[in-house]
Design a protein around this motif. Structure first.
Motif, PDB file in Angstrom:
ATOM      1  N   LEU A  54       8.919  27.825 -13.957  1.00 18.19           N
ATOM      2  CA  LEU A  54      10.230  27.597 -15.192  1.00 18.19           C
ATOM      3  C   LEU A  54      11.053  27.963 -14.101  1.00 18.19           C
ATOM      4  O   LEU A  54      11.839  27.739 -13.761  1.00 18.19           O
ATOM      5  N   ILE A  80      14.015  25.616 -18.828  1.00 17.12           N
ATOM      6  CA  ILE A  80      14.534  26.789 -19.838  1.00 17.12           C
ATOM      7  C   ILE A  80      16.194  26.511 -19.727  1.00 17.12           C
ATOM      8  O   ILE A  80      16.956  26.286 -19.403  1.00 17.12           O
ATOM      9  N   ASP A  97      14.250  38.736 -17.898  1.00 17.62           N
ATOM     10  CA  ASP A  97      13.765  38.141 -18.445  1.00 17.62           C
ATOM     11  C   ASP A  97      12.595  37.443 -18.305  1.00 17.62           C
ATOM     12  O   ASP A  97      11.373  37.974 -18.740  1.00 17.62           O
ATOM     13  N   SER A  98      12.846  36.369 -17.905  1.00 18.74           N
ATOM     14  CA  SER A  98      12.063  35.339 -17.181  1.00 18.74           C
ATOM     15  C   SER A  98      11.877  35.519 -15.760  1.00 18.74           C
ATOM     16  O   SER A  98      10.199  34.014 -15.922  1.00 18.74           O
ATOM     17  N   LEU A 100      13.460  33.583 -13.699  1.00 14.45           N
ATOM     18  CA  LEU A 100      13.623  32.370 -13.714  1.00 14.45           C
ATOM     19  C   LEU A 100      14.330  31.943 -12.215  1.00 14.45           C
ATOM     20  O   LEU A 100      15.220  32.978 -11.401  1.00 14.45           O
ATOM     21  N   ILE A 164      11.013  26.938 -23.148  1.00 12.46           N
ATOM     22  CA  ILE A 164      11.395  28.460 -23.219  1.00 12.46           C
ATOM     23  C   ILE A 164      13.311  28.135 -24.122  1.00 12.46           C
ATOM     24  O   ILE A 164      13.389  27.890 -23.008  1.00 12.46           O
ATOM     25  N   TYR A 166      15.520  30.429 -25.775  1.00 13.27           N
ATOM     26  CA  TYR A 166      16.340  31.554 -26.009  1.00 13.27           C
ATOM     27  C   TYR A 166      17.118  31.627 -27.553  1.00 13.27           C
ATOM     28  O   TYR A 166      18.056  30.451 -27.522  1.00 13.27           O
ATOM     29  N   GLY A 176      12.831  34.891 -25.815  1.00 13.19           N
ATOM     30  CA  GLY A 176      12.329  33.418 -25.154  1.00 13.19           C
ATOM     31  C   GLY A 176      10.815  32.189 -26.536  1.00 13.19           C
ATOM     32  O   GLY A 176      10.524  33.080 -26.395  1.00 13.19           O
ATOM     33  N   MET A 178       8.479  30.200 -26.729  1.00  9.95           N
ATOM     34  CA  MET A 178       7.621  29.203 -26.424  1.00  9.95           C
ATOM     35  C   MET A 178       7.465  28.635 -27.393  1.00  9.95           C
ATOM     36  O   MET A 178       6.143  28.307 -28.398  1.00  9.95           O
ATOM     37  N   PHE A 376       8.341  34.707 -25.155  1.00 11.61           N
ATOM     38  CA  PHE A 376       8.139  35.185 -23.835  1.00 11.61           C
ATOM     39  C   PHE A 376       8.322  35.772 -23.394  1.00 11.61           C
ATOM     40  O   PHE A 376       9.144  37.738 -23.278  1.00 11.61           O
ATOM     41  N   ASN A 377       7.079  36.477 -22.496  1.00 11.87           N
ATOM     42  CA  ASN A 377       7.508  38.038 -22.224  1.00 11.87           C
ATOM     43  C   ASN A 377       7.424  39.579 -23.206  1.00 11.87           C
ATOM     44  O   ASN A 377       7.603  40.318 -22.869  1.00 11.87           O
TER      45      ASN A 377
END
Length: 517
Positions: A54, A80, A97-98, A100, A164, A166, A176, A178, A376-377
């Motif tokens: 990512l 992202i 959250d990501s 990253l 992704i 957001y 996010g 996807m 995402f997640n």
């Protein structure tokens, strides 16, 4: 065509010398663009970026944004795009959250990066394109000596994740969405057919590229056919946008309702309104509005003033983003966001997920190859939004006998006045019929006797005067009494999200005096 890199590669093969990007009055051909992408992807590869990683982009609108976007995809990594309007504390939420680990940026955001490195353990490294690259930055802008299109060789498939995106977070914590290569390719190629994009078109890109609307419509769409995108840093000062349109002969104007509201009230040189002179100096053939609701009055006045078709569409980040569009040819209905694009299905359902009758308001559902695979997640949010392939948009809508969609409001924004439904957008559109109104937002506030009542926030056009009593009387002649706001709060401006929507969550709705009637 399996991925977005192949989309760009195909246009480069067909039109290597055509202009792909115009930025700061300099042109970059498709061949030169691909050369720069290849060079940068090689640099990123040496830094350890690989398939599935990512990679964030934190930059304002620029050619470098587009180059880095495709360089990341060429390495089969995931982009992202980060909202560069957000504060460091807000970006921290997205990073956490990501998880990253890598951000591509420039020195404008050095303090933000410094904060993020201290605030989160996830971020491992970042590349400042104008600082870390140093002399190499100048080199990567020049043609490569031994360049071959084979260097542009992403092996990702339509099912692989591309970006992704957001959401703005107006309803809570950002999520996010996807989007796969297939999601974006489907939406792009469907839009190409809908508005008949040709290689001679030139799109103006002034909206922020981290947002799904401009990234798809202003970059991927022209790249799909070998057309051009003219990138400007932003909408301010707007004189810079107008100069770019005139100088580079832009043919497709892409913007948001807030800009169109301004344009219908701006005085332009008289030559613009002579058809022959207008076509010579401004060869616009089409205008597109998205990201928020367009007042019907604005659409009518724009087309009358500029003699250019203005197509209002509808979409969401989760749908790549375009779902529907008013037709380029044939009837365009003010207040409607048009019919679904080819291959996209829509339904309107009630609170029990049952299809409603034609013309009845309910929640809009969307199904198609452009719909996100989820958040995402966030499995719970994904399960709530996606059911049996249908995306629950959270938008209230109705569909007429001809298949035209009318967005009534956000489901969460509906106001319940003693059991009667009030849709803020309906009230706002009546406001716009008054000649003094520049901007308006209607929200619901608590009331011990009525449950909820509407309240309006209004910005008047410069040089105009209108009292609360006058505006409320005007509304009562057009809509039922229970829909008329309890009071009006006059403002110099209204808070906006990054996509140009009025941020109703940022409005202070605590105080409202007793009714004036």
């Amino acid at each position: 065509m399996q991925n977005l890199v192949e989309l760009l590669k195909e246009s480069c093969l067909k039109y290597p010398r055509r202009r792909a990007i115009i930025y700061k009055n300099k042109s970059i051909s498709y061949r030169s663009l691909v050369e720069r992408i290849v060079h940068l992807s090689q640099r990123l590869s040496r830094l350890g970026i690989k398939r599935g990683d990512l990679v964030g982009i934190l930059m304002a609108n620029s050619a470098d944004f587009v180059i880095s976007y495709f360089a990341i995809l060429n390495l089969e990594a995931v982009v992202i795009p980060l909202n560069n309007f957000l504060k460091p504390e807000e970006l921290q939420i997205i990073l956490e959250d990501s998880a990253l680990r890598f951000i591509f940026t420039d020195s404008t955001f050095a303090k933000t990066i410094e904060y993020l490195k201290k605030a989160t353990n996830a971020l491992v490294d970042c590349l400042f394109i104008d600082r870390d690259l140093g002399r190499e930055f100048k080199f990567f802008r020049k043609p490569l000596k031994n360049f071959g299109l084979d260097e542009l060789k992403s092996n990702t498939t339509e099912k692989d994740l591309a970006v992704i995106l957001y959401t703005s977070g107006t309803t809570g914590q950002p999520k996010g969405a996807m989007l796969s290569h297939g999601n974006l390719l489907f939406d792009v190629l469907t839009c190409v057919k809908a508005i008949e994009v040709a290689k001679n078109d030139n799109f103006i890109c002034m909206l922020p590229l981290f947002h799904s609307f401009p990234s798809t419509v202003c970059v991927l769409l022209p790249f799909a056919v070998g057309a051009t995108t003219t990138i400007v840093e932003g909408v301010r000062p707007f004189s810079k946008v107008l100069k770019a349109i005139l100088r580079h002969r832009v043919t497709v104007f892409v913007s948001i309702p807030a800009i169109y509201n301004v344009l219908v009230n701006v005085h332009f040189p008289r030559f613009i309104f002579f058809p022959l002179m207008r076509k010579i100096f401004i060869p616009l053939r089409l205008a597109i509005s998205g990201a928020a609701a367009l007042p019907p009055e604005t659409l009518k006045r724009f087309e009358e003033k500029f003699d250019v078709p203005l197509l209002e569409g509808y979409g969401l980040t989760e749908t790549s983003p375009v779902v529907s569009l008013n037709p380029l040819k044939g009837a365009r209905i003010a207040g409607s966001v048009g019919r679904p694009l080819e291959g996209i299905e829509v339904r309107v359902v009630d609170e029990n997920d049952k299809d409603v009758a034609q013309g009845v308001v309910g929640e809009l559902l969307v199904k198609g190859e452009n719909v996100t695979r989820g958040y995402f997640n966030k499995p719970n949010e994904t399960k709530e939004a996606l059911k049996e392939g249908w995306l629950y948009t959270g938008d209230l809508a109705k569909i007429d006998k001809d298949g035209f969609i009318y967005i009534i409001d956000r489901k969460k924004d509906m106001i319940n006045v003693r059991g009667l439904k009030v849709y803020p957008r309906e009230v706002e559109e009546v406001f716009f019929k008054h000649p003094a109104i520049k901007e308006v937002a209607v929200v619901g506030i608590k009331d011990e006797h009525h449950g909820e009542v509407p309240k309006a926030f209004v910005v008047l056009k410069e040089g105009t005067i209108a009292s609360e009593h006058e505006l409320l009387h005007f509304l009562r002649t057009h809509i039922a009494g229970y829909k008329v706001p309890r009071c009006i709060d006059f403002r110099d401006s209204l808070p906006k999200t990054a996509s140009g929507k009025i941020s109703k969550r940022s409005l202070d709705v605590r105080n409202c005096p007793l009714p004036t009637n």
